[in-house]
Design a protein around this motif. Structure first.
Motif, PDB file in Angstrom:
ATOM      1  N   ASN A  12     -27.601  59.675 -50.021  1.00 19.13           N
ATOM      2  CA  ASN A  12     -26.637  60.773 -50.061  1.00 19.13           C
ATOM      3  C   ASN A  12     -27.150  61.932 -50.907  1.00 19.13           C
ATOM      4  O   ASN A  12     -26.496  62.394 -51.853  1.00 19.13           O
ATOM      5  CB  ASN A  12     -25.294  60.273 -50.612  1.00 19.13           C
ATOM      6  CG  ASN A  12     -24.147  61.201 -50.252  1.00 19.13           C
ATOM      7  OD1 ASN A  12     -24.296  62.128 -49.448  1.00 19.13           O
ATOM      8  ND2 ASN A  12     -22.987  60.971 -50.845  1.00 19.13           N
TER       9      ASN A  12
ATOM     10  N   ASP B 103     -27.259  65.016 -50.440  1.00 15.37           N
ATOM     11  CA  ASP B 103     -26.443  66.229 -50.483  1.00 15.37           C
ATOM     12  C   ASP B 103     -25.449  66.223 -51.643  1.00 15.37           C
ATOM     13  O   ASP B 103     -24.895  67.263 -51.996  1.00 15.37           O
ATOM     14  CB  ASP B 103     -25.688  66.411 -49.161  1.00 15.37           C
ATOM     15  CG  ASP B 103     -26.623  66.813 -48.029  1.00 15.37           C
ATOM     16  OD1 ASP B 103     -27.601  67.540 -48.302  1.00 15.37           O
ATOM     17  OD2 ASP B 103     -26.391  66.395 -46.878  1.00 15.37           O
ATOM     18  N   CYS B 104     -25.220  65.061 -52.238  1.00 12.14           N
ATOM     19  CA  CYS B 104     -24.313  64.953 -53.391  1.00 12.14           C
ATOM     20  C   CYS B 104     -25.084  64.692 -54.687  1.00 12.14           C
ATOM     21  O   CYS B 104     -24.523  64.174 -55.658  1.00 12.14           O
ATOM     22  CB  CYS B 104     -23.287  63.844 -53.156  1.00 12.14           C
ATOM     23  SG  CYS B 104     -22.179  64.145 -51.774  1.00 12.14           S
TER      24      CYS B 104
ATOM     25  N   ASN C 149     -27.333  76.673 -59.132  1.00 15.84           N
ATOM     26  CA  ASN C 149     -27.152  77.152 -57.749  1.00 15.84           C
ATOM     27  C   ASN C 149     -28.338  76.762 -56.856  1.00 15.84           C
ATOM     28  O   ASN C 149     -28.981  77.626 -56.239  1.00 15.84           O
ATOM     29  CB  ASN C 149     -26.961  78.678 -57.732  1.00 15.84           C
ATOM     30  CG  ASN C 149     -25.800  79.116 -58.582  1.00 15.84           C
ATOM     31  OD1 ASN C 149     -24.714  78.543 -58.508  1.00 15.84           O
ATOM     32  ND2 ASN C 149     -26.020  80.133 -59.404  1.00 15.84           N
TER      33      ASN C 149
ATOM     34  N   PRO D 157     -30.578  75.449 -53.694  1.00 15.18           N
ATOM     35  CA  PRO D 157     -30.399  75.654 -52.257  1.00 15.18           C
ATOM     36  C   PRO D 157     -29.986  74.358 -51.580  1.00 15.18           C
ATOM     37  O   PRO D 157     -30.197  73.262 -52.117  1.00 15.18           O
ATOM     38  CB  PRO D 157     -31.789  76.091 -51.799  1.00 15.18           C
ATOM     39  CG  PRO D 157     -32.711  75.407 -52.763  1.00 15.18           C
ATOM     40  CD  PRO D 157     -31.999  75.423 -54.086  1.00 15.18           C
ATOM     41  N   PRO D 158     -29.409  74.439 -50.383  1.00 19.49           N
ATOM     42  CA  PRO D 158     -29.126  73.226 -49.610  1.00 19.49           C
ATOM     43  C   PRO D 158     -30.425  72.469 -49.326  1.00 19.49           C
ATOM     44  O   PRO D 158     -31.501  73.058 -49.266  1.00 19.49           O
ATOM     45  CB  PRO D 158     -28.500  73.761 -48.316  1.00 19.49           C
ATOM     46  CG  PRO D 158     -28.018  75.133 -48.654  1.00 19.49           C
ATOM     47  CD  PRO D 158     -28.956  75.667 -49.686  1.00 19.49           C
ATOM     48  N   VAL D 159     -30.307  71.161 -49.151  1.00 15.88           N
ATOM     49  CA  VAL D 159     -31.491  70.345 -48.865  1.00 15.88           C
ATOM     50  C   VAL D 159     -31.805  70.477 -47.376  1.00 15.88           C
ATOM     51  O   VAL D 159     -31.489  69.611 -46.553  1.00 15.88           O
ATOM     52  CB  VAL D 159     -31.274  68.874 -49.266  1.00 15.88           C
ATOM     53  CG1 VAL D 159     -32.578  68.091 -49.154  1.00 15.88           C
ATOM     54  CG2 VAL D 159     -30.746  68.784 -50.698  1.00 15.88           C
ATOM     55  N   GLU D 160     -32.433  71.595 -47.045  1.00 17.88           N
ATOM     56  CA  GLU D 160     -32.779  71.923 -45.652  1.00 17.88           C
ATOM     57  C   GLU D 160     -34.108  72.664 -45.694  1.00 17.88           C
ATOM     58  O   GLU D 160     -34.315  73.557 -46.534  1.00 17.88           O
ATOM     59  CB  GLU D 160     -31.677  72.767 -45.023  1.00 17.88           C
ATOM     60  CG  GLU D 160     -31.791  72.942 -43.520  1.00 17.88           C
ATOM     61  CD  GLU D 160     -32.717  74.077 -43.118  1.00 17.88           C
ATOM     62  OE1 GLU D 160     -33.352  73.977 -42.049  1.00 17.88           O
ATOM     63  OE2 GLU D 160     -32.826  75.053 -43.899  1.00 17.88           O
TER      64      GLU D 160
ATOM     65  N   GLN E 177     -34.338  76.660 -45.667  1.00 23.94           N
ATOM     66  CA  GLN E 177     -33.653  77.263 -46.817  1.00 23.94           C
ATOM     67  C   GLN E 177     -34.412  76.982 -48.114  1.00 23.94           C
ATOM     68  O   GLN E 177     -34.460  77.836 -49.010  1.00 23.94           O
ATOM     69  CB  GLN E 177     -32.216  76.755 -46.903  1.00 23.94           C
ATOM     70  CG  GLN E 177     -31.359  77.221 -45.729  1.00 23.94           C
ATOM     71  CD  GLN E 177     -29.884  76.999 -45.963  1.00 23.94           C
ATOM     72  OE1 GLN E 177     -29.292  77.594 -46.862  1.00 23.94           O
ATOM     73  NE2 GLN E 177     -29.271  76.146 -45.150  1.00 23.94           N
TER      74      GLN E 177
ATOM     75  N   TRP F 252     -35.995  79.818 -50.586  1.00 23.27           N
ATOM     76  CA  TRP F 252     -35.610  79.813 -52.004  1.00 23.27           C
ATOM     77  C   TRP F 252     -36.841  79.832 -52.901  1.00 23.27           C
ATOM     78  O   TRP F 252     -36.910  80.594 -53.869  1.00 23.27           O
ATOM     79  CB  TRP F 252     -34.759  78.579 -52.284  1.00 23.27           C
ATOM     80  CG  TRP F 252     -34.286  78.449 -53.700  1.00 23.27           C
ATOM     81  CD1 TRP F 252     -33.230  79.078 -54.281  1.00 23.27           C
ATOM     82  CD2 TRP F 252     -34.857  77.595 -54.712  1.00 23.27           C
ATOM     83  NE1 TRP F 252     -33.099  78.684 -55.591  1.00 23.27           N
ATOM     84  CE2 TRP F 252     -34.079  77.773 -55.887  1.00 23.27           C
ATOM     85  CE3 TRP F 252     -35.914  76.702 -54.733  1.00 23.27           C
ATOM     86  CZ2 TRP F 252     -34.350  77.093 -57.070  1.00 23.27           C
ATOM     87  CZ3 TRP F 252     -36.193  76.025 -55.919  1.00 23.27           C
ATOM     88  CH2 TRP F 252     -35.418  76.226 -57.061  1.00 23.27           C
TER      89      TRP F 252
ATOM     90  N   TRP G 257     -34.328  65.532 -57.004  1.00 24.35           N
ATOM     91  CA  TRP G 257     -32.901  65.282 -56.801  1.00 24.35           C
ATOM     92  C   TRP G 257     -32.556  63.892 -57.324  1.00 24.35           C
ATOM     93  O   TRP G 257     -33.191  62.893 -56.950  1.00 24.35           O
ATOM     94  CB  TRP G 257     -32.544  65.369 -55.319  1.00 24.35           C
ATOM     95  CG  TRP G 257     -32.564  66.756 -54.760  1.00 24.35           C
ATOM     96  CD1 TRP G 257     -31.544  67.662 -54.758  1.00 24.35           C
ATOM     97  CD2 TRP G 257     -33.667  67.389 -54.071  1.00 24.35           C
ATOM     98  NE1 TRP G 257     -31.942  68.827 -54.126  1.00 24.35           N
ATOM     99  CE2 TRP G 257     -33.228  68.687 -53.699  1.00 24.35           C
ATOM    100  CE3 TRP G 257     -34.968  66.994 -53.749  1.00 24.35           C
ATOM    101  CZ2 TRP G 257     -34.053  69.578 -53.011  1.00 24.35           C
ATOM    102  CZ3 TRP G 257     -35.788  67.873 -53.078  1.00 24.35           C
ATOM    103  CH2 TRP G 257     -35.328  69.152 -52.711  1.00 24.35           C
TER     104      TRP G 257
ATOM    105  N   CYS H 263     -29.962  61.196 -57.050  1.00 28.34           N
ATOM    106  CA  CYS H 263     -28.893  60.814 -56.127  1.00 28.34           C
ATOM    107  C   CYS H 263     -27.863  59.916 -56.821  1.00 28.34           C
ATOM    108  O   CYS H 263     -28.147  59.306 -57.857  1.00 28.34           O
ATOM    109  CB  CYS H 263     -29.487  60.107 -54.912  1.00 28.34           C
ATOM    110  SG  CYS H 263     -30.654  61.141 -53.979  1.00 28.34           S
TER     111      CYS H 263
END
Length: 324
Positions: free
Chosen positions: A48, A50-51, A228, A230-233, A236, A240, A254, A256
């Protein structure tokens, strides 16, 4: 609260990687390049990502604080590596199979000797009582930083075993836009991993100190959060790193929710590192190394020098200079 700052193994890339037959941007004499694809690593998805909490990946050398001879001690990263004969066999297998899978090591005979005090890193697998090398053919491990070992003189400069303290760079408790240089008890850092950065480490990406007056700090892993992020993409993240002032970092780690760590390095994206101007090097910093009744016992190291700068503020970390 989840405890951050424990890096004992290689951290996987947040994306699935590919190997290209071209000179490495990261390592001299390496004739292949590991690059990120746009496909998310299943490990990151399962954890996960993204969190997760995004923190700065620092360009230094990994350290560990744990007991040695009954007291908290700083340990330097020392991977046990194969000898020349075993290394040739391993590379021949990799070239033939484009993979390390299926290669058999003889751990008793294939690896270089290490100091008696060396210990393998946590979670290193063991077979028949012997540690097993990772996919790169290394056995991650640690060796204690003793004061008389010239090989680790820059590690030694940031610790004082007489008073049991280390010089640590981290976020300021008073100002979210400021860093803080302070003395931290080694007992409070026990079982943490940290990054040693500074003048004589990895080409000094952050522009710290000078040849005449070198400066080094420890930074707890996970200690410098990215604001801030960036999204994990893929696209993007590329944008960044190239366009944002906060993106002038070596990479992102990251953390997790389940404790899994994943990362991205600028080299994974084909981007240059180091940058001429880094985000960390441009951050304001305050020195807080106060007298505590034991400072007269300090050896001639970074802690003693920074004691004289207590209370000083610098507009950029790279502007910090030690008093003559």
């Amino acid at each position: 609260m989840r405890r951050l700052g424990f890096v004992q193994q290689k951290i996987p890339c947040v994306f699935v990687t590919d190997v290209r037959e071209e000179p490495s941007r990261k390592r001299q004499c390496q004739h292949f390049q590991v690059v990120a694809t746009e496909r998310m690593n299943p490990v990151a998805l399962e954890a996960n990502v993204d969190c997760s909490l995004a923190t700065e990946k620092l360009d230094g050398t990994c350290c560990y604080v744990t007991l040695y001879k009954g007291q908290p001690f700083l340990w330097a990263r020392l991977d046990r590596k194969p000898n020349k004969h075993a290394e040739r066999r391993f590379k021949k297998h990799q070239h033939a199979h484009r993979s390390c899978h299926g290669f058999t090591w003889n751990v008793e005979e294939d690896f270089k000797t290490v100091p008696d005090a060396w210990i393998p890193a946590h979670k290193v697998k063991h077979v028949d009582g012997f540690p097993v090398p990772d996919e790169h053919g290394h056995i991650p491990g640690w060796v204690p930083v003793e004061k008389d070992n010239k090989q680790y003189c820059w590690h030694s400069s940031v610790v004082d075993y007489q008073v049991g303290q280390a010089l640590v760079l981290g976020p300021s408790a008073d100002d979210k836009d400021e860093l803080e240089i302070t003395a931290v008890s080694l007992a409070d850092l026990q079982e943490q991993t940290l990054e040693l950065i500074g003048t004589n480490i990895n080409g000094n990406a952050y522009g710290l100190g000078s040849k005449k007056q070198p400066i080094h700090f420890l930074v707890s892993h996970g200690g410098i959060c990215i604001r801030n992020p960036p999204p994990v993409e893929f696209q993007q993240l590329c944008s960044w790193f190239q366009k944002s002032p906060e993106g002038k970092v070596e990479g992102i780690v990251w953390h997790c929710p389940d404790g899994t760590l994943v990362k991205i390095h600028r080299h994974h994206l084909g981007l240059r590192w180091p940058e001429d101007d880094t985000c960390l090097g441009n951050t304001p910093v305050v020195v807080r190394v106060p007298e505590n009744g034991t400072n007269d016992a300090h050896d001639n190291n970074m802690l003693a020098f920074f004691l004289a700068l207590n209370g000083r503020r610098f507009s950029r970390l790279r502007d910090v200079q030690l008093e003559p």
